[in-house]
Enzyme design. Structure first.
Site, PDB file in Angstrom:
ATOM      1  N   GLU A  80       6.006 -13.662  12.266  1.00  0.00           N
ATOM      2  CA  GLU A  80       5.652 -12.373  13.318  1.00  0.00           C
ATOM      3  C   GLU A  80       4.149 -12.136  13.301  1.00  0.00           C
ATOM      4  O   GLU A  80       3.663 -11.201  14.011  1.00  0.00           O
ATOM      5  CB  GLU A  80       6.273 -11.167  12.635  1.00  0.00           C
ATOM      6  CG  GLU A  80       7.749 -10.878  12.676  1.00  0.00           C
ATOM      7  CD  GLU A  80       8.035  -9.611  12.205  1.00  0.00           C
ATOM      8  OE1 GLU A  80       7.435  -8.975  11.834  1.00  0.00           O
ATOM      9  OE2 GLU A  80       9.506  -9.643  12.020  1.00  0.00           O
TER      10      GLU A  80
ATOM     11  N   HIS B 234      15.408 -14.077   7.414  1.00  0.00           N
ATOM     12  CA  HIS B 234      14.473 -14.892   8.251  1.00  0.00           C
ATOM     13  C   HIS B 234      14.676 -16.448   7.881  1.00  0.00           C
ATOM     14  O   HIS B 234      14.793 -17.127   8.973  1.00  0.00           O
ATOM     15  CB  HIS B 234      12.776 -14.500   7.782  1.00  0.00           C
ATOM     16  CG  HIS B 234      12.376 -13.169   8.539  1.00  0.00           C
ATOM     17  ND1 HIS B 234      12.604 -13.014   9.805  1.00  0.00           N
ATOM     18  CD2 HIS B 234      12.130 -12.260   7.934  1.00  0.00           C
ATOM     19  CE1 HIS B 234      12.046 -11.871  10.441  1.00  0.00           C
ATOM     20  NE2 HIS B 234      12.103 -11.218   9.052  1.00  0.00           N
TER      21      HIS B 234
ATOM     22  N   HIS C 224       0.869  -1.252   0.079  1.00  0.00           N
ATOM     23  CA  HIS C 224      -0.092   0.118   0.076  1.00  0.00           C
ATOM     24  C   HIS C 224       0.963   1.233   0.092  1.00  0.00           C
ATOM     25  O   HIS C 224       0.484   2.333  -0.527  1.00  0.00           O
ATOM     26  CB  HIS C 224      -0.863   0.015   1.173  1.00  0.00           C
ATOM     27  CG  HIS C 224      -1.946  -1.072   1.022  1.00  0.00           C
ATOM     28  ND1 HIS C 224      -3.330  -0.781   0.252  1.00  0.00           N
ATOM     29  CD2 HIS C 224      -2.154  -2.378   1.345  1.00  0.00           C
ATOM     30  CE1 HIS C 224      -3.953  -1.914   0.318  1.00  0.00           C
ATOM     31  NE2 HIS C 224      -3.441  -2.598   0.738  1.00  0.00           N
TER      32      HIS C 224
ATOM     33  N   HIS D 116       6.291 -14.266   6.434  1.00  0.00           N
ATOM     34  CA  HIS D 116       6.892 -13.158   7.325  1.00  0.00           C
ATOM     35  C   HIS D 116       5.673 -12.907   8.344  1.00  0.00           C
ATOM     36  O   HIS D 116       5.917 -12.816   9.445  1.00  0.00           O
ATOM     37  CB  HIS D 116       7.177 -12.094   6.559  1.00  0.00           C
ATOM     38  CG  HIS D 116       7.850 -11.034   7.234  1.00  0.00           C
ATOM     39  ND1 HIS D 116       7.038 -10.162   8.031  1.00  0.00           N
ATOM     40  CD2 HIS D 116       8.895 -10.558   7.263  1.00  0.00           C
ATOM     41  CE1 HIS D 116       8.000  -9.440   8.440  1.00  0.00           C
ATOM     42  NE2 HIS D 116       9.089  -9.454   8.313  1.00  0.00           N
TER      43      HIS D 116
END
Length: 298
Positions: A212, A244, A125, A182
């Site tokens: 997360e 990660h 966004h 993620h």
């Protein structure tokens, strides 16, 4: 001065003024001539600070160049944390805003911006907001079209489920797969649950969890046990196998997914291959880029 001389002088002056008057529209036309359309592509990745993971992004860039021969393809990293970190190592990557600004300065008038993110969360966004701002600037670009992330629509999720399953390792009974996403507090996090359902329709032994957010690894452990899984293949559900994947998923630390699974009696097997390096999945991002390029024609 004789009258004949005066008439000659006025005649010459008149002809000069007439010539200038006739030339002015041509001169004005040259000065006010609209710039020739110049089309480009900007790929926007979250980014990575792991040198080995850059290959996945480079691969996607190469595929974009192959899909649109002759159209310049540029790259930006949306994560400021990543950009700042690698800048300390002498590696410079532009933000989406800087990349678009640079392209405008180079004379690009139409740009297709393709997100290389997995879900349409905050980062996506932000890209849309940046594109709208740049498109409306004086002497800026006339058209900017933004391509969707990997998991944006129900059709995307079904297509991604098929593509991901086609890239998974062959497994025997008692083997499961856990895909690491993620995760985010953004409502787009629901895309992970939608992908899980799409995968389970096809293969009950493939799970989705996030670093997360929800679902977490702890959320899916009971299901792994109920299925009698003994070996768990770990794969990143991200465009790259970055920090990660290498640390939170496959690392040696006690809180890594590999270590947690091992402590629970499972045998973890990690694969450090991002989705961008899996051709069946990568082509879905390129399909979204094709839609973005088509959007420049409307």
């Amino acid at each position: 001065m004789r009258s004949s001389a005066v008439r000659a002088l006025w005649s010459a002056a008149f002809l000069t003024l007439l010539s200038l008057a006739l030339a002015l529209p041509c001169l004005a036309g040259e000065h006010g001539k609209a710039a020739e359309p110049k089309r480009g592509i900007l790929l926007v990745s979250f980014g990575t600070s792991v040198p080995e993971a850059v290959a996945a992004i480079d691969s996607l860039k190469s595929q974009a160049e192959a899909a649109f021969p002759g159209v310049p393809v540029r790259l930006a990293y949306s994560s400021k944390i990543i950009r700042d970190k690698i800048a300390g190592e002498g590696i410079k990557k532009s933000s989406p805003a800087q990349a678009l600004s640079d392209m405008a300065a180079e004379g690009f008038t139409e740009v297709a911006v393709q997100s290389l993110h997995a879900i349409p969360g905050h980062e996506f966004h932000d890209i849309i907001a940046t594109a709208k701002a740049m498109e409306g600037m004086p002497k800026g670009m006339s058209k900017i079209s933004v391509g969707l992330p990997l998991l944006s629509t129900p059709h995307d999720i079904d297509a991604a489920a098929e593509a991901i399953l086609a890239t998974l390792p062959k497994r025997a009974k008692g083997e499961a797969v856990v895909l690491m996403g993620h995760g985010t507090e953004h409502p787009a996090n629901a895309a992970y649950a939608a992908l899980q359902l799409a995968l389970w329709k096809r293969d009950q032994s493939v799970f989705v969890a996030t670093v997360e957010s929800s679902p977490s690894l702890e959320d899916i452990l009971p299901a792994l046990k109920r299925q009698g899984a003994r070996t768990v293949h770990l794969l990143p559900l991200m465009s790259v196998a970055g920090d990660h994947a290498r640390n939170d998923m496959a690392g040696d630390e006690d809180d890594s997914w590999a270590s947690i699974l091992k402590s629970k009696g499972f045998t973890p097997k990690a694969q450090l291959t991002g989705l961008g390096s899996r051709p069946a999945v990568a082509k879905l991002w390129i399909a979204h880029l094709q839609d973005a390029v088509k959007g420049l024609d409307h």
